[in-house]
Design an enzyme around this catalytic site. Sequence first.
Site, short mmCIF file in Angstrom:
data_model
loop_
_atom_site.label_atom_id
_atom_site.label_comp_id
_atom_site.label_asym_id
_atom_site.label_seq_id
_atom_site.Cartn_x
_atom_site.Cartn_y
_atom_site.Cartn_z
N CYS A 162 0.13 5.10 -8.95
CA CYS A 162 -1.29 5.33 -8.61
C CYS A 162 -2.12 4.06 -8.79
CB CYS A 162 -1.87 6.42 -9.51
SG CYS A 162 -0.95 7.96 -9.38
N THR A 164 -4.03 2.67 -5.55
CA THR A 164 -5.05 2.69 -4.50
C THR A 164 -6.14 3.72 -4.76
OG1 THR A 164 -3.38 2.01 -2.93
CG2 THR A 164 -5.34 3.04 -2.02
N GLY A 167 -11.99 3.36 -2.43
CA GLY A 167 -12.75 2.13 -2.20
C GLY A 167 -11.95 0.86 -2.45
N GLY A 279 8.83 -3.39 -4.94
CA GLY A 279 8.49 -2.34 -3.99
C GLY A 279 8.48 -2.85 -2.57
N GLY A 378 11.93 9.02 28.60
CA GLY A 378 11.18 10.23 28.24
C GLY A 378 11.80 10.95 27.06
N GLU A 401 1.83 -0.88 0.30
CA GLU A 401 2.47 -1.83 -0.61
C GLU A 401 2.18 -3.27 -0.21
OE1 GLU A 401 6.09 -1.10 -2.43
OE2 GLU A 401 6.03 1.06 -2.16
#
Lengths: 453, 254
Positions: A162, A164, A167, A279, A378, A401
Amino acid sequence: MAAAMALVRGVRFGSYSIGRSRSLIFNSLQRRGIAACVDPSIGLTDEQKEFQKVAFDFAANEMAPHMAEWDQKEIFPVEAMRKAAQLGFGGIYVNPDVGGSGLSRLDTSIIFEALSTGCVSTTAYISIHNMCAWMIDTFGNNEQREKFCPDLCSMQKFASYCLTEPGSGSDAASLLTSAKLQGDHYILNGSKAFISGGGDTDVYVVMCRTGEKGPKGISCVVVEKGTAGLSFGKKEKKVGWNSQPTRAVIFEDCAVPVTNRLGAEGEGFSIAMKGLNGGRINIASCSLGAAHASVLLARDHMCVRKQFGETLSNSQFLQFKLAEMATKLVASRLLVRQAAVALQEGRPDAVSLCSMAKLFVTDECFAICNQALQIHGGYGYLKDYAVQQYVRDIRVHQILEGNDFFCLIHVSEMQWFSKLSWSSPALSPSSNTPDSIRQLIIETLRPEVSQKR
Amino acid sequence: MSARVLVGVKRVIDYAVKIRVKPDRTGVVTDGVKHSMNPFCEIAVEEAVKLKEKKLVKEVVAVSCGPQQVQETIRTALAMGADRGIHVEVSGKDYETLGPLQVSKILAALAKKEQADLIILGKQAIDDDCNQTGQMTAALLDWPQGTFASEVNIEADKLKVVREIDGGLETIKINLPAVVTADLRLNTPRYATLPNIMKAKKKKIANVKPADLGVDVSSRLEVLKVDEPPQRQAGVKVETVHDLVGKLKEAGRI
């Protein structure tokens, strides 16, 4: 030239009929009679080849058959991941004394690259989980390591990273989640955004502000699910990465014991960035796996699809396109593996190599997968075909990351550092570089610089 | 029980590879082609390791015959849980002509040398589909055999084997020492775990030459020609059952 010809030979002589059935398509992923030039086991030691083989087998048998279902039904495949953990994939570069496998960064890259051919999204989550386990293993004290790592390595518990916030993405050092010391607890207030695994995972490695503004005021704490004041936002609907839930993580007067802090106060940002170096390699490795699988899918489709009276494999343009894809795949693989080796050896160029690898490889591999989709025509757009899932899943690798734009800053600053040390123009107070970026560069790329200034 | 199990593992072209015949039609292309352990041999190794985990046998020895590359296959067996390996060096022309008779002579000699109590092999190799090595080895040693095993249990000094036969399942009880060949449904081979792969590095692989075992590996067979199976021809569509019967009679099928 020889490489292009080798791949083309592979294209020309493969001829068999392949229906639209998914299982046949996945069989082609298991077709290891691939052209020698894109063989991912070239240059590896015998032991690494064994690791890779286990990862490929696991990907082909336990992940690939479910890849589409996990994506469409947005299933977090706990059982499959726990099976992977039993093989040692839960803490690949974590110390064996707390349940990890104790392998090198290069070994890890090879493993994630192979696993990713089975399901990019799940492998990417496994890599995030590994990163968190490593952070606790490396920066935690013995009590913390023994408390958290064994369960993480066995995937009895899952982890989330955790950093990010709504803002602060690239500008991570400006994060606002506060952690006020009250007795022997930190009281956390704030929210994190885009957290992979958020809500379904058990252990949250949270970067929060214990001190002043900027990176030096950030600390790293481990928050366990079920702690009062910890809640989650709604599950986000994403273009890809659907086998892992993404939610906001919300702290409202959430009390976390001080004993859950990793390292000292103010070290959180550095811990976070060091976690991200690995990471980045992991995410780049996941892109490699997707590109590898896509090249094979494209090659196989070209052997089957007939237009204008002959198979696509007879079209020189497409042969060259495939050869280009193969070349870029091999180039990307080499860069990632170099970066992994630099990181595990602690070389001074490791950080910039990791950024370069992430920047280059995620872009190139996305282009490869995209090109593979194009070759499918397609059919490539239909969800019956795996190639579109690879494209959707690895698109985000160019963003998280370390957004590509940000990696460019990393790398360009390292260039200046290696030439001019103290006189980098961007670091000069009179430059236009924003304060926060200048601080970030100073803190993370050359920590010893900040002490001298 | 102080039993020692010998497991034969063969390095073959990977099952998922598309086989191509060499231009000179003397064999199939093996250069640069992905090889791995014969799937039935994997099942054999798994069974041996399971017996060790149940403490019914003490040591599992993995054996392979061939050039340097077969050591990879032995290492895979070690990573799955075998205790040590034996690499019987056969290379060049001898390796190209190596067949079940020579391998069973080698295995018989090794069984005597290592004082093995049980030999577990895959029922057949996916490259030549001979299905002979297990049976020949048992004959050379004058040991009982439990082939096409879908279940193996050790009861006192005897082996209870459930065999998959054309008519269904046959259960036999044979004395130890014996030879067992593994069929598909005997078990599901485990993945090697990362820690086991690293432990396997430390396990020993002994090198032995066929001559040391007193075995002559020259072949009595000569491969004349290797061809691809004929291309599938287009069928013929018929309108009525009458036409179908007529055509079948024409083709001499009925």
